[in-house]
Design a protein around this motif. Structure first.
Motif, mmCIF file in Angstrom:
data_model
loop_
_atom_site.group_PDB
_atom_site.id
_atom_site.type_symbol
_atom_site.label_atom_id
_atom_site.label_comp_id
_atom_site.label_asym_id
_atom_site.label_seq_id
_atom_site.Cartn_x
_atom_site.Cartn_y
_atom_site.Cartn_z
ATOM 1 N N THR A 154 -2.184 10.129 7.953
ATOM 2 C CA THR A 154 -1.069 9.706 7.110
ATOM 3 C C THR A 154 -0.132 10.875 6.813
ATOM 4 O OG1 THR A 154 -2.524 8.029 6.142
ATOM 5 C CG2 THR A 154 -0.453 8.464 5.008
ATOM 6 N N TRP B 83 -1.977 4.003 2.226
ATOM 7 C CA TRP B 83 -2.077 5.345 1.665
ATOM 8 C C TRP B 83 -0.757 6.074 1.451
ATOM 9 C CZ3 TRP B 83 -6.516 5.518 -0.393
ATOM 10 C CH2 TRP B 83 -7.606 4.882 0.198
ATOM 11 N N SER B 84 0.268 5.790 2.211
ATOM 12 C CA SER B 84 1.504 6.575 2.162
ATOM 13 C C SER B 84 2.125 6.626 0.771
ATOM 14 C CB SER B 84 2.524 6.041 3.164
ATOM 15 O OG SER B 84 2.082 6.278 4.478
ATOM 16 N N ASP C 129 1.840 1.215 4.363
ATOM 17 C CA ASP C 129 0.400 1.176 4.612
ATOM 18 C C ASP C 129 -0.361 1.445 3.315
ATOM 19 O OD1 ASP C 129 -0.076 4.033 4.223
ATOM 20 O OD2 ASP C 129 0.903 4.336 6.150
#
Length: 125
Positions: free
Chosen positions: A58, A25-26, A23
């Motif tokens: 997250t 942000w991870s 994703d």
């Protein structure tokens, strides 16, 4: 023949892992935590343009999957730190390779997008 990963609820380990860490942000969070443990607000400042809600979601996903740990210290006010687990640390080498690859090839990718008339979609969630 039965798939050996079926017992885990997802028949393809590559898709399963990439769906979670691929994703927006991870990877940025994991890369930030590579250097030290962070408190929530420190990590929020480190990442920059992530909303507090998205950071919370997250972090919970990364903790659920075992990449990070969340430690609550019995202090007033309560202090919470996030750090990589052994599993998270084991992901640093492939993550660094991906980051280096992206740095080397970003210009070519952008050139190709422009040549093909594509406008990248930027999700600001």
């Amino acid at each position: 023949m039965a798939n050996k990963y079926a017992q885990y609820g997802h028949p393809c380990p590559i898709r399963d892992v990439l769906d979670r860490i691929g994703d927006q942000w991870s990877l940025l969070i994991l890369e930030s935590l590579a250097t030290k443990a962070f408190r929530f607000n420190e990590l929020h400042r480190e990442i920059g343009d992530i909303s507090r809600q998205m950071l919370t979601v997250t972090l919970k996903r990364l903790e659920f999957d075992g990449y990070i740990s969340r430690t609550v210290f019995a202090e007033v006010p309560t202090r919470v730190e996030y750090r990589l687990t052994t599993l998270g640390e084991s992901f640093l080498y492939p993550l660094q390779q991906l980051v280096q690859w992206a740095d080397r090839h970003h210009e070519a990718i952008c050139y190709s997008r422009k040549a093909n008339g594509a406008t990248p979609v930027i999700d600001q969630s």
